[in-house]
Motif scaffolding. Sequence first.
Motif, PDB file in Angstrom:
ATOM      1  N   GLN A  62       0.821  -1.210   0.000  1.00 57.82           N
ATOM      2  CA  GLN A  62       0.000   0.000   0.000  1.00 57.82           C
ATOM      3  C   GLN A  62       0.852   1.256   0.000  1.00 57.82           C
ATOM      4  OE1 GLN A  62      -3.025  -1.593  -0.943  1.00 57.82           O
ATOM      5  NE2 GLN A  62      -3.748   0.244   0.064  1.00 57.82           N
ATOM      6  N   GLY A  63       1.991   1.196   0.721  1.00 56.69           N
ATOM      7  CA  GLY A  63       2.889   2.349   0.738  1.00 56.69           C
ATOM      8  C   GLY A  63       3.501   2.617  -0.624  1.00 56.69           C
ATOM      9  N   ARG A  64       3.822   1.573  -1.358  1.00 56.43           N
ATOM     10  CA  ARG A  64       4.418   1.736  -2.688  1.00 56.43           C
ATOM     11  C   ARG A  64       3.426   2.308  -3.695  1.00 56.43           C
ATOM     12  NH1 ARG A  64       7.715  -4.033  -3.114  1.00 56.43           N
ATOM     13  NH2 ARG A  64       9.501  -3.410  -1.792  1.00 56.43           N
ATOM     14  N   MET A  65       2.137   2.186  -3.416  1.00 54.41           N
ATOM     15  CA  MET A  65       1.122   2.705  -4.331  1.00 54.41           C
ATOM     16  C   MET A  65       0.928   4.204  -4.205  1.00 54.41           C
ATOM     17  SD  MET A  65      -1.718  -0.363  -4.081  1.00 54.41           S
ATOM     18  CE  MET A  65      -2.745   0.317  -5.383  1.00 54.41           C
ATOM     19  N   GLY A  66       1.570   4.814  -3.227  1.00 60.58           N
ATOM     20  CA  GLY A  66       1.505   6.265  -3.086  1.00 60.58           C
ATOM     21  C   GLY A  66       0.585   6.704  -1.964  1.00 60.58           C
ATOM     22  N   ALA A  67       0.690   7.993  -1.633  1.00 62.66           N
ATOM     23  CA  ALA A  67      -0.075   8.545  -0.511  1.00 62.66           C
ATOM     24  C   ALA A  67      -1.572   8.469  -0.745  1.00 62.66           C
ATOM     25  CB  ALA A  67       0.341   9.987  -0.258  1.00 62.66           C
ATOM     26  N   HIS A  68      -2.013   8.573  -1.995  1.00 65.61           N
ATOM     27  CA  HIS A  68      -3.448   8.564  -2.269  1.00 65.61           C
ATOM     28  C   HIS A  68      -4.092   7.228  -1.923  1.00 65.61           C
ATOM     29  CE1 HIS A  68      -1.731   6.757  -5.864  1.00 65.61           C
ATOM     30  NE2 HIS A  68      -2.918   6.271  -6.172  1.00 65.61           N
ATOM     31  N   GLN A  69      -3.292   6.144  -1.831  1.00 65.64           N
ATOM     32  CA  GLN A  69      -3.793   4.855  -1.390  1.00 65.64           C
ATOM     33  C   GLN A  69      -3.421   4.576   0.058  1.00 65.64           C
ATOM     34  OE1 GLN A  69      -6.241   3.726  -3.725  1.00 65.64           O
ATOM     35  NE2 GLN A  69      -5.331   1.731  -3.361  1.00 65.64           N
ATOM     36  N   PHE A  70      -2.216   4.973   0.452  1.00 67.34           N
ATOM     37  CA  PHE A  70      -1.706   4.623   1.777  1.00 67.34           C
ATOM     38  C   PHE A  70      -2.407   5.399   2.885  1.00 67.34           C
ATOM     39  CE2 PHE A  70       1.516   4.779   5.203  1.00 67.34           C
ATOM     40  CZ  PHE A  70       1.644   3.417   5.423  1.00 67.34           C
ATOM     41  N   VAL A  71      -2.655   6.692   2.666  1.00 68.47           N
ATOM     42  CA  VAL A  71      -3.271   7.505   3.721  1.00 68.47           C
ATOM     43  C   VAL A  71      -4.690   7.035   4.045  1.00 68.47           C
ATOM     44  CG1 VAL A  71      -4.020   9.836   4.354  1.00 68.47           C
ATOM     45  CG2 VAL A  71      -1.795   9.497   3.267  1.00 68.47           C
ATOM     46  N   PRO A  72      -5.580   6.813   3.050  1.00 67.19           N
ATOM     47  CA  PRO A  72      -6.903   6.266   3.401  1.00 67.19           C
ATOM     48  C   PRO A  72      -6.815   4.884   4.035  1.00 67.19           C
ATOM     49  CG  PRO A  72      -6.930   7.206   1.198  1.00 67.19           C
ATOM     50  CD  PRO A  72      -5.504   7.177   1.626  1.00 67.19           C
ATOM     51  N   PHE A  73      -5.852   4.078   3.600  1.00 68.08           N
ATOM     52  CA  PHE A  73      -5.632   2.749   4.167  1.00 68.08           C
ATOM     53  C   PHE A  73      -5.306   2.842   5.654  1.00 68.08           C
ATOM     54  CE2 PHE A  73      -2.262  -0.410   5.176  1.00 68.08           C
ATOM     55  CZ  PHE A  73      -2.996  -1.583   5.077  1.00 68.08           C
ATOM     56  N   ILE A  74      -4.353   3.702   5.997  1.00 69.25           N
ATOM     57  CA  ILE A  74      -3.960   3.872   7.398  1.00 69.25           C
ATOM     58  C   ILE A  74      -5.080   4.516   8.199  1.00 69.25           C
ATOM     59  CG2 ILE A  74      -2.393   5.129   8.933  1.00 69.25           C
ATOM     60  CD1 ILE A  74      -1.136   2.679   7.744  1.00 69.25           C
ATOM     61  N   THR A  75      -5.751   5.499   7.597  1.00 68.46           N
ATOM     62  CA  THR A  75      -6.853   6.173   8.290  1.00 68.46           C
ATOM     63  C   THR A  75      -7.955   5.186   8.653  1.00 68.46           C
ATOM     64  OG1 THR A  75      -6.398   8.227   7.094  1.00 68.46           O
ATOM     65  CG2 THR A  75      -8.558   8.024   8.123  1.00 68.46           C
ATOM     66  N   THR A  76      -8.261   4.274   7.738  1.00 64.32           N
ATOM     67  CA  THR A  76      -9.275   3.261   8.013  1.00 64.32           C
ATOM     68  C   THR A  76      -8.860   2.377   9.179  1.00 64.32           C
ATOM     69  OG1 THR A  76      -9.899   3.212   5.664  1.00 64.32           O
ATOM     70  CG2 THR A  76     -10.597   1.358   7.024  1.00 64.32           C
ATOM     71  N   ILE A  77      -7.611   1.961   9.188  1.00 61.95           N
ATOM     72  CA  ILE A  77      -7.111   1.105  10.271  1.00 61.95           C
ATOM     73  C   ILE A  77      -7.199   1.819  11.614  1.00 61.95           C
ATOM     74  CG2 ILE A  77      -5.057  -0.041  11.198  1.00 61.95           C
ATOM     75  CD1 ILE A  77      -4.199  -0.575   8.320  1.00 61.95           C
ATOM     76  N   VAL A  78      -6.664   3.026  11.672  1.00 55.75           N
ATOM     77  CA  VAL A  78      -6.666   3.779  12.931  1.00 55.75           C
ATOM     78  C   VAL A  78      -8.096   4.065  13.380  1.00 55.75           C
ATOM     79  CG1 VAL A  78      -5.995   5.957  14.013  1.00 55.75           C
ATOM     80  CG2 VAL A  78      -4.413   4.792  12.464  1.00 55.75           C
ATOM     81  N   GLY A  79      -8.958   4.425  12.420  1.00 53.29           N
ATOM     82  CA  GLY A  79     -10.340   4.727  12.763  1.00 53.29           C
ATOM     83  C   GLY A  79     -11.083   3.530  13.327  1.00 53.29           C
ATOM     84  N   ILE A  80     -10.905   2.353  12.716  1.00 54.25           N
ATOM     85  CA  ILE A  80     -11.590   1.153  13.197  1.00 54.25           C
ATOM     86  C   ILE A  80     -11.075   0.748  14.568  1.00 54.25           C
ATOM     87  CG2 ILE A  80     -11.873  -1.320  12.795  1.00 54.25           C
ATOM     88  CD1 ILE A  80     -12.038  -0.733   9.827  1.00 54.25           C
ATOM     89  N   VAL A  81      -9.767   0.773  14.747  1.00 55.28           N
ATOM     90  CA  VAL A  81      -9.185   0.383  16.029  1.00 55.28           C
ATOM     91  C   VAL A  81      -9.598   1.351  17.131  1.00 55.28           C
ATOM     92  CG1 VAL A  81      -7.013   0.088  17.284  1.00 55.28           C
ATOM     93  CG2 VAL A  81      -7.237  -0.823  14.975  1.00 55.28           C
ATOM     94  N   ALA A  82      -9.634   2.653  16.814  1.00 55.45           N
ATOM     95  CA  ALA A  82      -9.905   3.670  17.836  1.00 55.45           C
ATOM     96  C   ALA A  82     -11.393   3.911  18.067  1.00 55.45           C
ATOM     97  CB  ALA A  82      -9.214   4.979  17.452  1.00 55.45           C
ATOM     98  N   PHE A  83     -12.190   3.906  16.983  1.00 60.08           N
ATOM     99  CA  PHE A  83     -13.579   4.352  17.106  1.00 60.08           C
ATOM    100  C   PHE A  83     -14.619   3.305  16.721  1.00 60.08           C
ATOM    101  CE2 PHE A  83     -10.988   8.078  15.796  1.00 60.08           C
ATOM    102  CZ  PHE A  83     -11.009   8.749  17.019  1.00 60.08           C
ATOM    103  N   GLY A  84     -14.222   2.187  16.148  1.00 57.31           N
ATOM    104  CA  GLY A  84     -15.191   1.176  15.754  1.00 57.31           C
ATOM    105  C   GLY A  84     -15.263   1.013  14.246  1.00 57.31           C
ATOM    106  N   MET A  85     -15.977  -0.043  13.826  1.00 56.73           N
ATOM    107  CA  MET A  85     -16.014  -0.437  12.430  1.00 56.73           C
ATOM    108  C   MET A  85     -16.598   0.649  11.519  1.00 56.73           C
ATOM    109  SD  MET A  85     -15.292  -2.977  10.345  1.00 56.73           S
ATOM    110  CE  MET A  85     -15.209  -4.436  11.395  1.00 56.73           C
ATOM    111  N   LEU A  86     -17.807   1.089  11.826  1.00 56.03           N
ATOM    112  CA  LEU A  86     -18.475   2.045  10.940  1.00 56.03           C
ATOM    113  C   LEU A  86     -17.749   3.380  10.891  1.00 56.03           C
ATOM    114  CD1 LEU A  86     -22.297   1.500  11.498  1.00 56.03           C
ATOM    115  CD2 LEU A  86     -20.938   0.957   9.499  1.00 56.03           C
TER     116      LEU A  86
END
Length: 491
Positions: free
Chosen positions: A366-390
Motif C-alpha cells: 500500500q505504501g508503494r502505491m503512493g499517498a493517495h492509497q496509503f493515507v486512506p488505508f492507514i486512516t481506516t485502520i486507525v479509525g476502526i481500532v480507535a472508534f469502531g467499524m463504521l
Amino acid sequence: MNLRIHRQDIPAGLVVFLVALPLCLGIAQASGLPPFAGLLTGVIGGVLVTTLSPSRFAVSGPAAGLVTIVVAAIETLGSFSAFLLALILAGVLQFILGVVRAGRFITLVPSSVIKGMLAAIGILLIMQQIPVALGATGDGGLSGLFNSETHFSTSAIVIAAGGLGILWLWSTPMIKRVKALSWLPGPLVAVLFGSLGAVFGERMQPEFFSNLPRISLPKFDSLSALTAGLERPDWQAWRNPSVYVVAITLALVASLETLLSQEALKKLRPQYPAPSPDKEIRAQGIGNLVAGFCGGMPITAVIVRSSVNVSAGAQTKASILLHGVLLLICGLWFSDLLNAIPLASLAAVLLYTGYKLATVRLFIEQGRMGAHQFVPFITTIVGIVAFGMLAGIGLGIATQIIYSIYKSHRNALQLTRHDDHYVLRIKQNLTFMHNPKLQKLLAAIPENSVVVVDNNNGEYFDPDVKAVFEDFGEDASKRGISLQQWPVAAK
C-alpha cells in the motif's frame, strides 16, 4: 462431491467450527444474552444463510462489531424480546434492500478502505487474543497486561506457542511437499496439539496445567432444556417508535458489514462468477428474520471466520454447513468433550489469522502505491481500532474522497508557454472549487501575449468559473492579450 473435495472441506469445517464456537458464546456473553443465543445464531447463519447465500466461502453468524449496537438497543427498548421484534423488522428491510438491488452500491467503497478494514480486523484479532494466549487473568484486555495484579498461565503460553509453531511449520514448503501431512490443515493440527497436550499434561503435571483456561460450554440434557431459556418477540412493542429506529440501524449496519466482508473476501479467495451482493443481502435478511423469531442475535457475514475457512482450504459450502451442524450437535451432546480444548489453542489460530490479514507485506504494498492509497488505508485502520467499524470505514472513505478531489483539482488545469504563446489546457469539467487555481494561472499570463485554450475535455463550467473567464476576457484587450478558442463568449 468427490473425495478430494470432501478431504478439504471436512477438516476446514472442523476448524471453522472450533473457531466459531467460542466466538458465538463470547459475543452472546458480551451482549448480555444467554450463551445459547449466540450458539443458535451460529447455527442459523451456518445452515440457513449458507444454503441461501451465493458465496461458497463466506461464514455467517453473530458479529463482534454489532455487540455495542445490540447492548445499546436492548437498553433503549427495555427488553430483549422487544429487540427481537426489531431484528425481525431488520431482516424484512434487508430482504427489501436486496430486492431493490441496493447491494450494487458497495462497489463505491474504495479498495484502500477494504484492505484497511481487513488489516484493522487482523490487528484487533491480535490485540484481543494476546491476553488469551498468555492466559492472563482479569478483563483488562491488552492494557491489563501491564497491571501488576495480572497473572499469566505458563501452560497457556506453552500451548499457544506450540500452536503458532505448528501453524508456521504447516506454511513451509517442507510440509506442503508431504501429502500425508498436507491433507490436514494447520489450524486443526494446532487445536489437536493443544487439546492432547492439555489432557495428557494434566495427568502428568496436574499442577502445571491446573490453571489452563478452556472452553466453557453449558451442558444441556435435551433440546427442550436447551431452548427453555430463549425469549420470543414482543409483538406489542410495535407501538414503540424506537423499535423502527433500531430495525433500520441493524439492517443498514448488518448489510454494510456483510457486503464489506464479501468484498474483503474477494481479496482472499476470488470466485468466478462473483457472488451477487443483492442475493447475499436477501439471504442475510431471511437469516435475521428467523433469528428474531427463534430468539437469536443479529447475523452478518464475518470476515474472521470466512478467512479461517479459506485458510483451512475449503472448496465448497460443505465446510460452512458442517460447522453449523457441529455447533448444534456439540451444544446438545458433546459439551464435555469440547470443554477440553484450551482457549490458548484457539488464540493461536486467531493470532495467525490476524497476522495473515495484517501482514507487513500488505503495508509495504500500500505504501508503494503512493499517498493517495496509503493515507486512506492507514486512516481506516486507525479509525476502526480507535472508534469502531463504521466510524473507521467512514473516515477511510472520507479521506479517499478528499484525496480524489485534491488530485482531480490539481490536474484539472495546466498552463504551458511557447515563446509569447500560452496554452491553457482544461482536462475536465470545472466547478467553483477550481477557481483559485484558474485565477492563479490566468494571473501568470503577461501582457502582449497570445492565449490558446485547449478545451476538448471540459463540457461543463460552473457559473462562477464562467465569470472568471468573462472577467479575464474583458481585460484582455486592454492588456494587449489575444484570445484564441476562448471558452465563453465576450459580453
